[in-house]
Design a protein around this motif. Sequence first.
Motif, short mmCIF file in Angstrom:
data_model
loop_
_atom_site.label_atom_id
_atom_site.label_comp_id
_atom_site.label_asym_id
_atom_site.label_seq_id
_atom_site.Cartn_x
_atom_site.Cartn_y
_atom_site.Cartn_z
N PHE A 162 0.84 -1.21 0.03
CA PHE A 162 0.05 -0.05 -0.11
C PHE A 162 0.87 1.28 0.07
CE2 PHE A 162 -1.98 3.24 2.63
CZ PHE A 162 -3.20 3.48 1.62
N SER A 163 0.70 2.23 -0.83
CA SER A 163 1.32 3.48 -0.83
C SER A 163 0.34 4.48 -0.93
CB SER A 163 2.25 3.39 -2.30
OG SER A 163 2.62 4.49 -2.52
N ALA A 164 0.92 5.51 -0.12
CA ALA A 164 0.11 6.61 0.16
C ALA A 164 0.76 7.93 0.84
CB ALA A 164 -1.32 6.44 1.11
N PRO A 165 0.41 9.08 0.78
CA PRO A 165 1.13 10.03 1.59
C PRO A 165 1.12 9.66 2.97
CG PRO A 165 -0.71 11.12 0.33
CD PRO A 165 -0.61 9.43 -0.06
N LEU A 166 2.10 10.03 3.64
CA LEU A 166 2.44 9.74 4.99
C LEU A 166 1.23 9.89 6.18
CD1 LEU A 166 4.13 8.57 7.19
CD2 LEU A 166 5.19 10.95 7.72
N GLU A 167 0.55 11.18 5.68
CA GLU A 167 -0.53 11.63 6.75
C GLU A 167 -1.83 10.75 6.20
OE1 GLU A 167 0.38 13.97 4.01
OE2 GLU A 167 2.08 14.57 5.57
N VAL A 168 -2.12 10.16 5.21
CA VAL A 168 -2.83 9.19 4.61
C VAL A 168 -2.72 7.74 5.44
CG1 VAL A 168 -4.35 8.00 2.78
CG2 VAL A 168 -3.74 10.37 2.68
N TRP A 206 -13.31 -5.97 7.20
CA TRP A 206 -14.41 -5.11 7.88
C TRP A 206 -14.24 -3.75 7.21
CZ3 TRP A 206 -15.20 -0.47 10.20
CH2 TRP A 206 -16.37 -0.24 10.42
N LEU A 207 -13.10 -2.97 7.08
CA LEU A 207 -13.00 -1.74 6.71
C LEU A 207 -13.54 -1.89 5.07
CD1 LEU A 207 -12.03 1.00 7.40
CD2 LEU A 207 -9.59 0.25 6.51
N PHE A 208 -13.05 -2.61 4.32
CA PHE A 208 -13.28 -2.74 2.68
C PHE A 208 -14.64 -2.92 2.90
CE2 PHE A 208 -8.55 -3.84 2.08
CZ PHE A 208 -8.23 -2.81 1.50
N ASP A 209 -15.47 -4.16 3.53
CA ASP A 209 -16.70 -4.28 3.26
C ASP A 209 -17.54 -2.96 3.70
OD1 ASP A 209 -16.27 -6.84 2.79
OD2 ASP A 209 -16.77 -7.63 4.59
N HIS A 210 -16.97 -2.44 4.53
CA HIS A 210 -17.91 -1.00 5.09
C HIS A 210 -17.67 0.00 3.84
CE1 HIS A 210 -19.50 2.25 7.43
NE2 HIS A 210 -18.28 3.05 6.94
N ARG A 235 -9.53 -2.92 15.13
CA ARG A 235 -9.13 -4.28 15.85
C ARG A 235 -9.37 -4.00 17.21
NH1 ARG A 235 -3.26 -5.75 14.86
NH2 ARG A 235 -3.99 -7.62 16.13
N ARG A 236 -9.41 -2.84 18.03
CA ARG A 236 -9.94 -2.84 19.38
C ARG A 236 -11.39 -2.98 19.56
NH1 ARG A 236 -5.71 1.23 19.34
NH2 ARG A 236 -7.34 2.69 19.12
N ARG A 237 -12.20 -2.15 18.69
CA ARG A 237 -13.49 -2.39 18.80
C ARG A 237 -14.07 -3.76 18.80
NH1 ARG A 237 -17.96 -0.16 20.90
NH2 ARG A 237 -19.81 -0.18 19.59
N LEU A 238 -13.63 -4.32 17.61
CA LEU A 238 -14.27 -5.55 17.22
C LEU A 238 -13.30 -7.06 17.87
CD1 LEU A 238 -14.85 -5.22 13.64
CD2 LEU A 238 -16.57 -4.98 15.46
N GLU A 239 -12.19 -6.62 18.63
CA GLU A 239 -11.45 -7.39 18.98
C GLU A 239 -11.04 -8.72 17.95
OE1 GLU A 239 -13.07 -8.87 22.79
OE2 GLU A 239 -13.14 -7.03 23.57
N HIS A 246 -3.95 3.40 9.35
CA HIS A 246 -3.28 2.73 10.33
C HIS A 246 -4.31 2.81 11.43
CE1 HIS A 246 -0.47 0.42 12.47
NE2 HIS A 246 -0.39 1.38 13.43
N ALA A 247 -4.56 4.14 11.79
CA ALA A 247 -5.05 4.58 13.04
C ALA A 247 -6.33 3.99 13.21
CB ALA A 247 -5.35 6.02 13.20
N VAL A 248 -7.20 3.84 11.74
CA VAL A 248 -8.67 3.43 11.69
C VAL A 248 -8.56 1.79 11.93
CG1 VAL A 248 -10.18 2.85 10.08
CG2 VAL A 248 -9.37 5.27 10.09
N VAL A 249 -7.81 1.09 11.44
CA VAL A 249 -7.28 -0.14 11.69
C VAL A 249 -7.33 -0.65 12.99
CG1 VAL A 249 -5.95 -2.23 10.86
CG2 VAL A 249 -6.69 -0.56 9.08
#
Length: 140
Positions: free
Chosen positions: A2-8, A33-37, A20-24, A13-16
Motif C-alpha cells: 500500500f502506498s500513500a502520503p504519510l498523513e493518509v 471489515w474496513l473494505f466491506d464498510h 481491531r480494538r472495537r471488534l477484538e 493505520h489508526a482506523v485499522v
Amino acid sequence: FFSAPLEVARLIHAVVCSVRRRLECSEGEAWSWLFDHALEAWGANNPRVRREHRVFARDRWRCTVPGCTSYRNLHDHHVVFRSVGGDDALANRTTLCAFHHLRGVHAGRVRVIGSAPDGLRFELGLRPGQPPLLRYRSGE
C-alpha cells in the motif's frame, strides 16, 4: 503493498487499530471489515450504481485485450452488439480501453467473441478475406 502520503497512511493505520480494538479481531479481519464498510458506503452493491462499473471492477479496471494493461479511458463493450440483439448481461460485456474499442473493434481490426470474463477469444489484425494475424483466449 500500500502506498500513500504519510498523513493518509497514518490515518488508515489508526482506523485499522481502532477497528481491531472495537471488534477484538485480527489485523486481516479489520481490513476486511474496513473494505466491506467502504463498499457498502459507496454503494458498490446498489443496483443503481452505473452498470459499467460492475464490468470494470470484474475486469480489475484494465483493458482485457491481451497485452494491453491500460486503465485509462475505459469503455464497457458489448461482445454481441446490442444492435444485433446482444443483451446487457455481464457475460456479454468486457472492459476495453478507448483505443482498442474505437480503433480496434469498431474499426474492424479487432474481434471479441465468446462469454466474459474467462471465455473470450480475441482476434487481432483482421483484414478482409484473410485470417486474423493473432488469436488469443482470455488470460493469455
